[in-house]
Enzyme design. Structure first.
Site, PDB file in Angstrom:
ATOM      1  N   ASP A 139       0.853  -1.196   0.000  1.00 52.02           N
ATOM      2  CA  ASP A 139       0.000   0.000   0.000  1.00 52.02           C
ATOM      3  C   ASP A 139       0.885   1.240   0.000  1.00 52.02           C
ATOM      4  O   ASP A 139       2.092   1.152   0.278  1.00 52.02           O
ATOM      5  CB  ASP A 139      -0.948   0.017   1.208  1.00 52.02           C
ATOM      6  CG  ASP A 139      -0.195   0.074   2.533  1.00 52.02           C
ATOM      7  OD1 ASP A 139       0.850  -0.607   2.654  1.00 52.02           O
ATOM      8  OD2 ASP A 139      -0.640   0.794   3.449  1.00 52.02           O
ATOM      9  N   GLU A 150       0.119  -0.898   5.798  1.00 46.72           N
ATOM     10  CA  GLU A 150       1.205  -0.349   6.598  1.00 46.72           C
ATOM     11  C   GLU A 150       1.046   1.142   6.819  1.00 46.72           C
ATOM     12  O   GLU A 150       1.303   1.649   7.906  1.00 46.72           O
ATOM     13  CB  GLU A 150       2.551  -0.641   5.915  1.00 46.72           C
ATOM     14  CG  GLU A 150       3.763  -0.499   6.841  1.00 46.72           C
ATOM     15  CD  GLU A 150       4.359   0.910   6.885  1.00 46.72           C
ATOM     16  OE1 GLU A 150       5.187   1.160   7.786  1.00 46.72           O
ATOM     17  OE2 GLU A 150       4.007   1.753   6.035  1.00 46.72           O
ATOM     18  N   GLU A 151       0.604   1.844   5.783  1.00 49.83           N
ATOM     19  CA  GLU A 151       0.473   3.304   5.910  1.00 49.83           C
ATOM     20  C   GLU A 151      -0.746   3.692   6.737  1.00 49.83           C
ATOM     21  O   GLU A 151      -1.000   4.877   6.960  1.00 49.83           O
ATOM     22  CB  GLU A 151       0.390   3.949   4.514  1.00 49.83           C
ATOM     23  CG  GLU A 151       1.569   3.664   3.592  1.00 49.83           C
ATOM     24  CD  GLU A 151       2.903   4.259   4.063  1.00 49.83           C
ATOM     25  OE1 GLU A 151       2.929   4.866   5.146  1.00 49.83           O
ATOM     26  OE2 GLU A 151       3.911   4.080   3.355  1.00 49.83           O
ATOM     27  N   ASP A 209      12.417  -1.259   4.210  1.00 51.47           N
ATOM     28  CA  ASP A 209      11.351  -0.240   4.255  1.00 51.47           C
ATOM     29  C   ASP A 209      11.836   1.022   4.973  1.00 51.47           C
ATOM     30  O   ASP A 209      11.069   1.716   5.602  1.00 51.47           O
ATOM     31  CB  ASP A 209      10.118  -0.832   4.949  1.00 51.47           C
ATOM     32  CG  ASP A 209       8.905   0.093   4.872  1.00 51.47           C
ATOM     33  OD1 ASP A 209       8.856   0.927   3.962  1.00 51.47           O
ATOM     34  OD2 ASP A 209       8.017  -0.035   5.735  1.00 51.47           O
ATOM     35  N   SER A 221       9.551   4.925  13.862  1.00 48.92           N
ATOM     36  CA  SER A 221       9.079   3.609  14.278  1.00 48.92           C
ATOM     37  C   SER A 221       8.642   2.818  13.061  1.00 48.92           C
ATOM     38  O   SER A 221       8.066   3.373  12.131  1.00 48.92           O
ATOM     39  CB  SER A 221       7.868   3.756  15.205  1.00 48.92           C
ATOM     40  OG  SER A 221       8.128   4.705  16.207  1.00 48.92           O
TER      41      SER A 221
END
Lengths: 490, 490
Positions: free
Chosen positions: B111, B176-177, B205, B427
């Protein structure tokens, strides 16, 4: 009760008003139906429509009117036409008898605040809806109701072919809710022109202190509005990557904002309150007399959060003392939820309400000097900019002037009680413009109640305030007329 | 340079990658063209499309895949389906020889962040556009480029019928976003199931520290995000009418926010930094070695605002020290211009980045206790509520582990220089989940550069980073394979 003439005419006029109440409400319905929102450029045509509707009404009542072009306004980089000011006059300005009459200048505004059902209105804001004694609709109390009160008074004289006790001039505008753009220049320009010979000004565009007692208002606070901007990085940063590595503008801004006022309302900027006179015992008596209680403020704000349990202190906090409020921050994260941003440029917005003898120019300087010196102490690598966004002087009128005396007697006649003499915490800048440019006494004579919700959802004007208020405006004119011994032939 | 086997295969593999570069870029173009924005529910179908596209790619390369339903998500009161997680495996998990191979779990997300031309992109964000060495497009570097790097490695083995040096498992997600909704539960559940036997985890990432030197990342800061709400009146008030009469929530909130951190980054909440170990001279040497300068941070933030002129202090501020950032205020006036509102309810948003051995639960408590005691000192009639919105523990891995050693050697082979060993200030919560649930070493092996603009306009991945990065991922696998003396037959 010291009326010299009004009682002589009060029965036919007031009876006629009662008999014509439904007709007046129908006219208010027509006015409310025009969504003349000055703050929404898409509604600009409606503000024009409203100007033309009102022009038509005044003409049909014998008023000599003219629409004055005020030029254009820049909205998002586009020039759009400003709504015209509507000037009018009725009376006898030429004969010897006519010249003896006092000339009253009446101000009002025919634009309204934005409103849509989705904001939480119980009914269509542009359909005047009767709920018990309430006439609910945008503009009902602010300020179409009061304007139509004047039309009602004119209607009586027109329909009954009666001469007015005074000469009248009108100044109606369509940009009040959007900074009255263009109006100040017009007033200054016409002070010795169209407005020459005006003896008194009357503005009906504020509210009672509560829902019980009529009010005459003789003071307004001024305002200095500031934007204090702290900027650092060239763009917003991610707090994960940059937190702990750079000076963050928000940290400095929040520190500065925390040094402006304490939570008891004490302004911490040196010099700002120096020109505020100490309260006198005579003044305190004035506030003691007002029909107001801590319960009123609790109700008005919906929580028991008054700064004092003493009504006089609360009233003085609103009417005769300066105050500083923090409004918000532009440029920081303001949404719901969590966003880990270090905002690059943040502008704190705050304003100071001014009272005599505070001077906006001096206040602007004191605030700038103070913030710059506090910022210097922070030893920051961020940049500071202090910008006054707008300002207006405070205003206080002589409430022992015949203008106020006429309104006081009229109130007594209509409502059977003495009005409260109040000062407003807010600003109506045009008041000061009239006062300064024309050099005459200005009276604020409100029609609506303190709970009308002028800028809120479900704005209303009580039917009784509209009808009794119409009587009040009429009798005020008669009292003014009587004050110079016009023959009470009405 | 201590490669035991990689040099033996580096020539054919790396040459093959160079020869197939255009084909890889075409595939990245296909991936970028699918606007798989997880934060926009109107694009949810595209996130599903992206899952299916990636599933098809993996299948065509011989990977055994499954799409795992993660349930639904509540968006504005409506339940909408979460995109599936895509699990996959390839290798020999059954024979004795196969079982000897190391198993690497690879994580990535398909995503992307929102993007539209009107945000200020120079080209359509969903059309991969070549500008010099840059491949510009949403998701190019975050995180479609790295995922496709793995596909490129698989492609080499598939097209040339070569056996992989390791067994691979894949865990790709599409949220993830948007908080990786549903993924943690899946990882914990499959730790002893689908992910059983995993020896190492590799996540590509994150980013280099600059645009010059490759990086291996062995630490991440944790996060505690807070909302501190002060409320008073039942609705917003007009500062003219109520300024100076009531307790204003903004005044209290700004005072509280000013007591959290000073502008040098020092956290003022008692106890919060107690568990942060003092820096050692060995640690300082570590930061001295990193390819970084004050000029780099000046460039990254666009202004000379670093908290220190010492690069080691700045790096430690980002990587090994906690930080507190003020993000903004919800409920206050946040627009342009001037609005004379007293906001009824305002929520300050701030967060603390955590490092070992800070514990989010303890931090949450310390912050709450501190704010409540500071608020009590204010003697306000407003109400306070302190709410932790989210938290995540910090993470640090052993960078002397063979997983890191393999990546170090691969970097040396591909880029001809030692990587910088870094900790990230931000993070990546899934890192900690893998580390905790699987109990194995996790490596962060970034492909892109520090100036890629992952969440910004004109996000890009340098073509050279995509191609050399593909080689890096491949050689990393060979080095891992070599570390257990697999016959270097590739």
């Amino acid at each position: 009760m010291t009326s010299r003439v009004a009682t002589a005419i009060s029965i036919p006029f007031t009876e006629w008003v009662d008999a014509n109440a439904e007709r007046f409400i129908e006219r208010l319905k027509e006015a409310v139906a025009i969504p003349s929102i000055s703050g929404d450029s898409a509604r600009r045509d409606d503000v024009f429509n409203m100007a033309h509707w009102l022009d038509g009404q005044l003409k049909s009542l014998g008023v000599d009117t003219k629409l004055v072009d005020l030029g254009t306004q820049n909205v998002d980089g586009k020039e759009i036409p400003l709504p015209p000011a509507l000037l009018g006059q009725i009376g006898d300005f030429t004969s010897e008898a006519g010249k003896k009459k006092k000339t009253i200048l009446i101000y009002g505004h025919f634009d309204v605040q934005p409103a849509s059902k989705s904001d939480g209105w119980d009914s269509d804001p542009f359909v005047l809806t009767t709920v018990g004694d309430k006439l609910v609709g945008r503009g009902s109390t602010d300020d179409k109701g009061p304007i139509l009160g004047w039309l009602n008074v004119l209607q009586y004289h027109h329909d009954n072919q009666k001469e007015l006790p005074v000469n009248l001039k009108f100044c109606f505008e369509g940009m009040e809710e959007s900074g009255s753009e263009g109006l100040d220049d017009l007033i200054v320009k016409e002070a010795k022109g169209y407005f020459a010979g005006v003896d008194y000004v009357c503005i009906s565009d504020n509210y009672w202190l509560n829902d019980r007692t009529p009010v005459l208002t003789y003071g307004l606070r001024g305002l200095c509005y500031f934007s204090v901007t702290v900027s650092g990085p060239a763009w917003d940063l991610h707090s994960g990557v940059f937190g702990g590595t750079v000076y963050e503008p928000m940290t400095d801004l929040v520190t500065l904002l925390s040094k402006l006022v304490d939570n008891k309302g004490k302004i911490l900027i040196p010099g700002v309150v120096d020109r505020v006179p100490s309260v006198t015992s005579e003044e305190i008596k004035l506030y003691e007399k007002l029909d107001y209680s801590i319960a009123d403020i609790d109700k008005a704000v919906g929580a028991p959060i008054a700064l004092s349990s003493d009504k006089v202190e609360v009233l003085m906090g609103r009417m005769r003392n300066p105050s500083l409020s923090l409004h918000g921050i532009e440029g920081a994260f303001s949404g719901e939820g969590a966003k880990t941003v270090i905002p690059a440029k943040v502008s704190g917005k705050f304003s100071i309400r001014l009272v005599p003898d505070q001077d906006p120019k001096e206040i602007n300087k004191l605030v700038k000097v103070y913030l710059e010196s506090e910022f210097a102490k922070l030893n920051s690598k961020s940049k500071l900019e202090v910008k006054p966004l707008s300002d207006g002087k405070p205003w206080v009128a002589d409430y022992k002037n015949p203008n106020y005396e006429a309104a006081r007697v009229a109130t007594l006649l209509v409502y059977g009680k003495e009005p409260d003499f109040t000062r407003e915490g807010g600003s109506i800048p045009v008041t000061l413009t009239f006062s300064d440019a024309l050099g005459v006494n200005v009276l604020l004579l409100p029609m609506g109640r303190g709970d009308d919700g002028a800028h809120s959802t479900n704005e209303k004007l009580n039917r009784s305030n509209f009808i009794e208020g119409t009587k009040l405006l009429g009798l005020y004119l008669y009292e003014i007329g009587a004050s110079i011994n016009i023959d009470p032939k009405y």
